[in-house]
Design a protein around this motif. Structure first.
Motif, PDB file in Angstrom:
ATOM      1  N   ALA A 100      19.112 -23.977  21.579  1.00  0.00           N
ATOM      2  CA  ALA A 100      17.934 -24.557  20.938  1.00  0.00           C
ATOM      3  C   ALA A 100      17.396 -23.607  19.877  1.00  0.00           C
ATOM      4  N   ILE A 101      16.748 -24.182  18.882  1.00  0.00           N
ATOM      5  CA  ILE A 101      16.132 -23.380  17.818  1.00  0.00           C
ATOM      6  C   ILE A 101      14.656 -23.235  18.134  1.00  0.00           C
ATOM      7  N   ASP A 102      14.207 -21.993  18.220  1.00  0.00           N
ATOM      8  CA  ASP A 102      12.798 -21.722  18.484  1.00  0.00           C
ATOM      9  C   ASP A 102      12.039 -21.564  17.176  1.00  0.00           C
ATOM     10  N   ASP A 103      10.823 -22.095  17.129  1.00  0.00           N
ATOM     11  CA  ASP A 103       9.949 -21.899  15.975  1.00  0.00           C
ATOM     12  C   ASP A 103       9.141 -20.626  16.198  1.00  0.00           C
ATOM     13  N   VAL A 104       9.038 -19.787  15.149  1.00  0.00           N
ATOM     14  CA  VAL A 104       8.244 -18.554  15.224  1.00  0.00           C
ATOM     15  C   VAL A 104       7.229 -18.573  14.090  1.00  0.00           C
ATOM     16  N   SER A 105       5.945 -18.627  14.461  1.00  0.00           N
ATOM     17  CA  SER A 105       4.877 -18.634  13.460  1.00  0.00           C
ATOM     18  C   SER A 105       4.626 -17.216  12.960  1.00  0.00           C
ATOM     19  N   GLY A 140      10.547 -22.852   7.298  1.00  0.00           N
ATOM     20  CA  GLY A 140      11.755 -23.660   7.454  1.00  0.00           C
ATOM     21  C   GLY A 140      13.056 -22.890   7.411  1.00  0.00           C
ATOM     22  N   ASP A 141      13.028 -21.624   6.957  1.00  0.00           N
ATOM     23  CA  ASP A 141      14.259 -20.828   6.941  1.00  0.00           C
ATOM     24  C   ASP A 141      14.743 -20.609   8.376  1.00  0.00           C
ATOM     25  N   LEU A 142      16.055 -20.649   8.562  1.00  0.00           N
ATOM     26  CA  LEU A 142      16.662 -20.409   9.867  1.00  0.00           C
ATOM     27  C   LEU A 142      17.313 -19.034   9.870  1.00  0.00           C
ATOM     28  N   VAL A 143      16.975 -18.221  10.861  1.00  0.00           N
ATOM     29  CA  VAL A 143      17.529 -16.872  10.980  1.00  0.00           C
ATOM     30  C   VAL A 143      18.314 -16.790  12.279  1.00  0.00           C
ATOM     31  N   SER A 144      19.582 -16.366  12.173  1.00  0.00           N
ATOM     32  CA  SER A 144      20.449 -16.271  13.345  1.00  0.00           C
ATOM     33  C   SER A 144      20.907 -14.839  13.561  1.00  0.00           C
ATOM     34  N   PHE A 145      20.873 -14.417  14.818  1.00  0.00           N
ATOM     35  CA  PHE A 145      21.392 -13.112  15.211  1.00  0.00           C
ATOM     36  C   PHE A 145      21.942 -13.254  16.619  1.00  0.00           C
ATOM     37  N   GLU A 146      23.186 -12.846  16.802  1.00  0.00           N
ATOM     38  CA  GLU A 146      23.884 -13.001  18.066  1.00  0.00           C
ATOM     39  C   GLU A 146      23.834 -14.484  18.448  1.00  0.00           C
ATOM     40  N   ALA A 147      23.379 -14.818  19.637  1.00  0.00           N
ATOM     41  CA  ALA A 147      23.419 -16.216  20.082  1.00  0.00           C
ATOM     42  C   ALA A 147      22.124 -16.983  19.818  1.00  0.00           C
ATOM     43  N   ARG A 148      21.168 -16.335  19.142  1.00  0.00           N
ATOM     44  CA  ARG A 148      19.868 -16.985  18.928  1.00  0.00           C
ATOM     45  C   ARG A 148      19.638 -17.382  17.484  1.00  0.00           C
ATOM     46  N   THR A 149      18.998 -18.516  17.315  1.00  0.00           N
ATOM     47  CA  THR A 149      18.560 -18.965  15.994  1.00  0.00           C
ATOM     48  C   THR A 149      17.088 -19.311  16.080  1.00  0.00           C
ATOM     49  N   VAL A 150      16.305 -18.804  15.126  1.00  0.00           N
ATOM     50  CA  VAL A 150      14.881 -19.108  15.094  1.00  0.00           C
ATOM     51  C   VAL A 150      14.503 -19.630  13.718  1.00  0.00           C
ATOM     52  N   ARG A 151      13.460 -20.481  13.695  1.00  0.00           N
ATOM     53  CA  ARG A 151      12.995 -21.082  12.451  1.00  0.00           C
ATOM     54  C   ARG A 151      11.656 -20.467  12.080  1.00  0.00           C
ATOM     55  N   VAL A 152      11.515 -20.089  10.818  1.00  0.00           N
ATOM     56  CA  VAL A 152      10.274 -19.515  10.301  1.00  0.00           C
ATOM     57  C   VAL A 152       9.245 -20.627  10.137  1.00  0.00           C
ATOM     58  N   ARG A 153       8.063 -20.395  10.659  1.00  0.00           N
ATOM     59  CA  ARG A 153       6.924 -21.307  10.491  1.00  0.00           C
ATOM     60  C   ARG A 153       5.711 -20.498  10.045  1.00  0.00           C
ATOM     61  N   PRO A 154       4.846 -21.115   9.236  1.00  0.00           N
ATOM     62  CA  PRO A 154       3.661 -20.374   8.771  1.00  0.00           C
ATOM     63  C   PRO A 154       2.694 -20.049   9.888  1.00  0.00           C
ATOM     64  N   ALA A 162      10.084 -11.666  15.669  1.00  0.00           N
ATOM     65  CA  ALA A 162      10.580 -12.792  16.466  1.00  0.00           C
ATOM     66  C   ALA A 162      11.216 -12.338  17.777  1.00  0.00           C
ATOM     67  N   GLY A 163      11.342 -11.010  17.958  1.00  0.00           N
ATOM     68  CA  GLY A 163      11.923 -10.485  19.180  1.00  0.00           C
ATOM     69  C   GLY A 163      13.441 -10.555  19.222  1.00  0.00           C
ATOM     70  N   LEU A 164      14.064 -10.742  18.067  1.00  0.00           N
ATOM     71  CA  LEU A 164      15.526 -10.797  18.010  1.00  0.00           C
ATOM     72  C   LEU A 164      16.128  -9.397  18.099  1.00  0.00           C
ATOM     73  N   ILE A 165      15.372  -8.399  17.595  1.00  0.00           N
ATOM     74  CA  ILE A 165      15.822  -7.004  17.562  1.00  0.00           C
ATOM     75  C   ILE A 165      14.635  -6.125  17.935  1.00  0.00           C
ATOM     76  N   ASP A 166      14.912  -5.012  18.617  1.00  0.00           N
ATOM     77  CA  ASP A 166      13.838  -4.169  19.139  1.00  0.00           C
ATOM     78  C   ASP A 166      13.175  -3.251  18.113  1.00  0.00           C
ATOM     79  N   SER A 167      13.946  -2.730  17.159  1.00  0.00           N
ATOM     80  CA  SER A 167      13.363  -1.740  16.251  1.00  0.00           C
ATOM     81  C   SER A 167      13.771  -1.980  14.805  1.00  0.00           C
ATOM     82  N   GLY A 168      13.019  -1.366  13.912  1.00  0.00           N
ATOM     83  CA  GLY A 168      13.331  -1.474  12.494  1.00  0.00           C
ATOM     84  C   GLY A 168      14.685  -0.885  12.159  1.00  0.00           C
TER      85      GLY A 168
END
Length: 72
Positions: A3-8, A58-72, A23-29
């Motif tokens: 599933a694609i999660d929305d991240v405001s 609306g941009d979709l960002v994927s890393f490893e097995a997760r995809t998240v959608r950018v929301r304002p 978005a919690g996809l990666i722990d550090s800068g």
């Protein structure tokens, strides 16, 4: 496909490196920088190696097995 999660992001734009952490996809800068440079991050289905890439609603960002959608 998972599933694609929305991240405001609480605004109009955010940089890719910041968003990965936010978005919690990666722990550090540092980890975000390496993942982006190494080509492990996709934006809208295509590898993007620019940490400063501006993401918008609306941009979709994927890393490893997760995809998240950018929301304002």
């Amino acid at each position: 496909m998972s599933a694609i999660d929305d991240v405001s992001i609480g605004g109009e734009v955010i940089r890719l490196g910041q968003f990965l952490k936010f978005a919690g996809l990666i722990d550090s800068g540092g980890d975000a920088k390496e993942a982006i440079i190494d080509g492990f991050v996709k934006v809208n289905g295509e590898v993007d190696r620019r940490r400063g890439r501006q993401l918008r609603d609306g941009d979709l960002v994927s890393f490893e097995a997760r995809t998240v959608r950018v929301r304002p």
